[in-house]
Design an enzyme around this catalytic site. Structure first.
Site: not given
Ligand code: MOS
Length: 732
Positions: A235, A628-629, A696-697, A699
């Protein structure tokens, strides 16, 4: 043998799941070596001042202790380099100054972790204490205007505000939030007899750690190997080579022993970054019919005294809506605090809360449905450049979400929907997340048994990298997924950037794609003059991979297997390298991900308890590599968003700078009972900016939830809460 290639996008289970559930997957803190010693840091208990004395006698005399290194006697180390993530954290233990609570002032090495921890508690540190700057409004604090050169001025803000029939002018606040991956950050460091170094680290960026350690310890990068095959979540906490990594390597060098250092949960609150608080003023002007005439977003956030953290909180607002007159401003204030860092959806998590709350306030003032207000101000081209988007399905996100959620059942009047003693509220928010891709490399090999091995020094922080790259390579090479091994997490593999910024799947996926295509080319080169090959003389454009080999495009019967080519040419394997570079579209604006978040909350009419009852998320994530992921990413991000909305707040003691709630007992995060049923749907198609078309999923899943929850709470109660987290005491 029938070989069926998996469809890209198929909901393949995680390929590494059996290793994880059986415990065979070795995380950095599972690693051991003969003679392994253990390190424990000693942290400052003040936030500003100087160390005047450190008494290590008792610690050195404690059972099992091998060494104690302090800020007053540690060897000089260089600060790590500037990388694509910015400057490195300062090297630890380099002088007597204390700049924040929890700063490392010593490290103890002992035979066992318990002995090290105990001895660390025996190190007696004396301080000359200053009054720390802890408040974002502290008049002594240095304030930096536009630290990243990203402030935006478009059109004429004052004219736009003057032209408006309605103006919203409100201030929103978000608190410090701490990343808290379940896996405690850990490092195992081993110096070898030849002066080379092996480091196992819970990092999101092995090459970043290698670069940092090379500079810090004056060792060539080629003499350092960093391994991170499994990481217990990140994270953002694992993006940088934080100081504890350097402490572990230093401890190993000073003792001549392999050393393991595992941070405790409280240490994770001061040592690996966190989402910094923000204060944000938003002004929006609009005509009576809901057309935006002006938008100003001014944000302040804190940063550490001698470190940096990129957090342009207001910037996304400049791209969010079709509005002619826009101003964004970011300021950062230097305080005696541990350095903040990226935490899932850094900047958008905070900025979107303010912007999408303000848009809801505007909708209420205008008497326009909040959904209609968004659609009326949809940015059909990129407001920053005027170029058409490389792709943008935001309107479809809203339309599909409204239908799935049942938005039309919403009665506009706040407090008008009830279910027994629950007040019911429907809220929504738009979301976006900017695109990001940096150079990446990969290598693909096809072996004599017909299996493929593809690798890159990337990490899988739980997002599914192992799985989607296996799937991708399998499709590109025309192999069954069971015949493909994808490996990562080792700096001996081709260079990869960090798993971060929602950018790894694109960067790595495009590199894997390139490597696989180069591998096909390598096979074509081998058979170029081969009279026995049906592929003789064909170019890459004239062939396809499938069924464990290569054939003429559109004609699966007209090719041959990889194994046949290798055998006939007496080759054990063929390999090829691939690389990806950031796209540079010049006729479109590189778009990134979009989303619409719909939330139902229930607020207890007597007690003010807020429950999230339903969440519908419709996401334009470009090309989805694994349903799924990708869905799991959005679900996980949504849980993080619920945490941000209702629970998470890192509390700093005003006098000492101590983190007052640095445990899972005191720092609230959502548990199962706080997480409702949620629906996730992807819309839109492949993005046009990159060959792979992903967006890109990682964030986007968090962005918009806090605002949608706050907007739903307003709808349920008529109470507008502008400060996170939203707690029941604010409603009473
Ligand atoms: Mo993300 S906050 O760029 O690991």
């Amino acid at each position: 043998m029938t070989i069926t290639a998996p469809r890209i996008g198929a909901a393949l289970d995680r390929v590494e799941a059996p290793l994880k559930v059986t415990g065979a997957a070795l995380y950095p803190n599972d690693v051991s070596y003969p003679g392994l010693a253990h390190a424990a840091p000693v942290r400052a208990t003040i936030a500003a001042g100087r160390v005047t004395a450190i008494d290590t006698a008792e610690a050195r005399a404690a059972e099992g202790v091998i060494a104690v290194v302090t800020a007053l006697d540690a060897p000089r180390l260089r600060r790590g380099p500037v990388t694509l993530l910015g400057i490195s954290p300062p090297a630890p233990l380099q002088d007597d100054r204390i700049l924040h609570y929890g700063q490392y002032v010593a490290v103890v090495v002992a035979d066992t972790a318990e002995q090290a921890r105990h001895a660390a508690s025996l190190v007696a540190v004396e301080y000359a204490e200053d009054v720390p700057m802890l408040d974002i409004g502290d008049p002594r604090a240095e304030v930096e205007d536009d630290p990243w050169g990203m402030d935006v001025d478009r059109g004429d803000l004052e004219a736009g505000l003057a032209e408006a029939d309605v103006v919203i002018d409100e201030t929103y606040a978000t608190p410090d939030n701490t990343n808290n991956p379940l896996g405690l950050m850990s490092t195992v460091a081993v110096w070898h007899g030849d002066g080379s170094l092996t480091v196992h680290d819970a990092t999101q960026w092995p090459h970043g750690v290698r670069m940092s350690l090379a500079e810090t310890f004056g060792v060539p990068e080629s003499r350092i190997r960093v391994l991170a095959p499994y990481v217990g979540g990140g994270f953002g906490a694992g993006l940088r080579a934080w100081q504890h990594v350097i402490l572990a390597v230093l401890a190993a060098r000073e003792t001549g022993r392999p050393v393991k250092l595992v941070l405790t949960r409280p240490e994770m609150f001061t040592g690996v970054g966190y989402r910094p608080e923000s204060i944000q003023r938003i002004r929006i002007g609009a005509t009576r019919d809901g057309r935006l005439t002006a938008l100003a977003h001014e944000a302040i956030a804190p940063v550490a005294l001698e470190d940096d953290n990129f957090e342009a909180v207001s910037h996304t607002s400049a791209r969010a809506y079709a509005c002619p007159n826009v101003m964004t401003r970011d300021r950062q204030v230097r305080l005696n605090i541990p350095c903040p860092g990226s935490m899932r959806a850094p900047t958008e998590a905070q900025g979107n809360f303010a912007l999408e709350s303000a848009m809801d306030e505007l909708a209420v003032d205008l008497g326009i449905d909040p959904l209609d207000l968004r659609l009326r101000n949809f940015a059909g081209t990129d407001p920053l450049t005027g170029l058409p988007w490389s792709s943008n399905a935001l309107r479809e996100c809203f339309a599909r979400g409204a239908e799935l959620f049942g938005w039309s059942r919403r009665t506009p009047e706040p407090g008008s929907m009830r279910d027994g003693h629950w007040r019911v509220g429907y809220g929504l928010a738009g979301a976006s997340y900017p695109p990001y891709q940096v150079p990446c490399q990969a290598r693909a090999s096809l072996q004599h048994d017909g299996s493929a091995f593809v690798r890159s020094a990337a990490t899988d922080i739980g997002t599914g990298t192992y799985t989607v790259m296996t799937q991708l390579a399998a499709e590109l090479l025309g192999l069954d997924v069971a015949r493909v091994r994808f490996d990562l997490g080792d700096t001996d593999m081709p260079y990869s950037p960090q798993a971060g910024g929602s950018g790894l799947t694109g960067a790595l996926g495009n590199a894997v794609r390139s490597a696989c295509r180069q591998l096909l080319q390598a096979f074509l080169d081998v058979v170029a003059d081969d009279p026995e090959s049906p592929l003789r003389g064909l170019t890459l454009d004239e062939v396809e991979a499938g069924g464990g080999g290569i054939h003429r495009a559109g004609d699966p019967g007209s090719g041959e297997a990889y194994t046949a080519i290798l055998a006939r040419h007496d080759l054990a394997e063929l390999s090829a390298d691939g690389r990806s570079t950031p796209p540079t579209p010049d006729t479109t604006a590189w778009a990134g991900a979009f989303g619409a978040r719909f939330v139902e909350v229930r607020v207890d009419a007597d007690l003010g308890v807020i429950r999230v009852a339903r969440v519908v998320s419709v996401i334009d994530g470009g090309r989805v590599l694994n349903a799924k992921t990708a869905t799991s990413q959005i679900v996980g991000g949504t849980v993080g968003g619920i945490g941000q909305a209702l629970f998470e707040e890192t509390v700093t003691d005003e006098g000492t700078g101590r983190i007052a709630n640095a445990t899972f007992g005191d720092y609230l995060i959502p548990v199962n009972a706080d997480v409702p049923d949620m629906e996730v749907v992807f819309v839109g198609g492949p993005d046009t900016a990159t060959p792979l078309g992903t967006k890109g999923v990682g964030e986007i899943g968090l962005v918009g939830i806090a605002a949608a929850v706050a907007n739903a709470v307003h709808h349920a109660t008529g109470r507008r809460l502008r400060s996170l987290p939203l707690t029941l005491d604010a409603l009473l």
